[in-house]
Design an enzyme around this catalytic site. Structure first.
Site, PDB file in Angstrom:
ATOM      1  N   LYS A 199      29.008  18.000   2.215  1.00 23.91           N
ATOM      2  CA  LYS A 199      28.117  18.016   3.369  1.00 23.91           C
ATOM      3  C   LYS A 199      26.652  18.261   2.978  1.00 23.91           C
ATOM      4  CE  LYS A 199      28.964  21.815   5.397  1.00 23.91           C
ATOM      5  NZ  LYS A 199      27.805  22.696   5.148  1.00 23.91           N
ATOM      6  N   ARG A 246      28.282  27.291  13.912  1.00 22.24           N
ATOM      7  CA  ARG A 246      29.683  27.467  13.514  1.00 22.24           C
ATOM      8  C   ARG A 246      30.562  27.837  14.687  1.00 22.24           C
ATOM      9  NH1 ARG A 246      30.938  27.800   8.097  1.00 22.24           N
ATOM     10  NH2 ARG A 246      29.148  28.014   6.721  1.00 22.24           N
ATOM     11  N   ARG A 253      35.593  22.681 -10.008  1.00 21.97           N
ATOM     12  CA  ARG A 253      34.247  23.218 -10.233  1.00 21.97           C
ATOM     13  C   ARG A 253      34.184  24.106 -11.460  1.00 21.97           C
ATOM     14  NH1 ARG A 253      32.253  25.390  -4.459  1.00 21.97           N
ATOM     15  NH2 ARG A 253      32.077  23.397  -3.397  1.00 21.97           N
ATOM     16  N   ARG A 277      35.367  28.699 -11.355  1.00 27.24           N
ATOM     17  CA  ARG A 277      35.048  29.744 -10.399  1.00 27.24           C
ATOM     18  C   ARG A 277      36.302  30.562 -10.127  1.00 27.24           C
ATOM     19  NH1 ARG A 277      31.493  28.033  -5.515  1.00 27.24           N
ATOM     20  NH2 ARG A 277      33.257  29.099  -4.613  1.00 27.24           N
ATOM     21  N   ARG A 288      41.426  28.746   2.482  1.00 28.00           N
ATOM     22  CA  ARG A 288      40.048  28.663   2.977  1.00 28.00           C
ATOM     23  C   ARG A 288      39.888  27.476   3.919  1.00 28.00           C
ATOM     24  NH1 ARG A 288      35.766  27.898  -1.404  1.00 28.00           N
ATOM     25  NH2 ARG A 288      34.253  27.969   0.299  1.00 28.00           N
TER      26      ARG A 288
END
Ligand SMILES: [Zn+2]
Length: 220
Positions: A18, A93, A132, A165, A176
């Site tokens: 995004k 949000r 990542r 990470r 998540r």
């Protein structure tokens, strides 16, 4: 002449790209990219009153309150952020925030013309998120698929060893994503009801997604 959308809200789950898309769109169309995440981090870094509130919320494991994030946006608008041609990324949000946003723009002679929900399957997102790599030394980030370091496992910028990470395990990411979808589904419904929502397929390359966004918005 194609009329540019007045203001756009960009939202989507973690890993959907995004931020990258909002920033590319702002360059293509001369719009202003406002990232709420960046703005909140800047408040914390500058140690402002709002920054202190944000830090306290994070320390409690919470998001910054509606009141705080709205105050951060208002500060930017009052400092001369435009009320047309604004791309809002990572905000709102919640429905409460969305209603306040509408009012803030109206008060300043602007309006929200489009809401783009970038989405992709959980499988796609988890694959992206778990690839990542982070340089703990200088903070540079890489990706096993999308931004491969020149030397395997080493940072291009400073040569230090890269690590995954901490929170990158698949089950954590899936959780998540589920939380994100659960929390933002009402917001999607809110904008769908107003006829503003367009869901964009966020799978595929950055270029492919950019083209879909352009098709959705119309014009060049
Ligand atoms: Zn580095």
């Amino acid at each position: 002449m194609v009329r540019l959308p007045d203001n756009i809200v960009f939202f989507g789950p973690p890993g959907v790209g995004k931020g990258v898309q909002a920033s590319r769109l702002s360059e293509r169309r001369g719009m202003v990219h406002f990232s709420m995440g960046d703005a909140l981090r800047a408040e914390v870094a500058e140690g402002t009153e709002l920054g202190v509130l944000i830090e306290e919320a994070l320390a409690r494991g919470e998001f910054a309150s509606d009141e705080t994030v709205l105050a951060v946006l208002e500060k930017h608008l009052d400092r001369g952020a435009p009320v047309t041609g604004l791309i809002l990324d990572g905000f709102p949000r919640t429905i409460a925030q969305a209603e306040k946003l509408e009012q803030m723009l109206t008060d300043r002679g602007g309006e929200l013309s489009r809401v783009l929900l970038l989405d992709a399957s959980s499988d796609t997102l988890v694959a992206r998120l778990t690839g990542r790599l982070l340089c703990a030394q200088c903070g540079e980030t890489f990706h096993q698929l999308f931004k491969v370091p020149e030397r395997e496992g080493r940072c291009d910028a400073c040569g230090s060893e890269l690590s995954r990470r901490e929170d990158d395990s698949e089950s954590v990411q899936l959780e998540r994503l589920n939380t994100y979808r659960y929390l933002t589904e009402p917001l999607a419904g809110f904008y769908r009801q107003r006829g503003l929502l367009d869901v964009i397929d966020g799978s595929g390359s950055i270029e492919e997604v950019s083209e879909r966004i352009d098709r959705s918005l119309g014009g060049a």
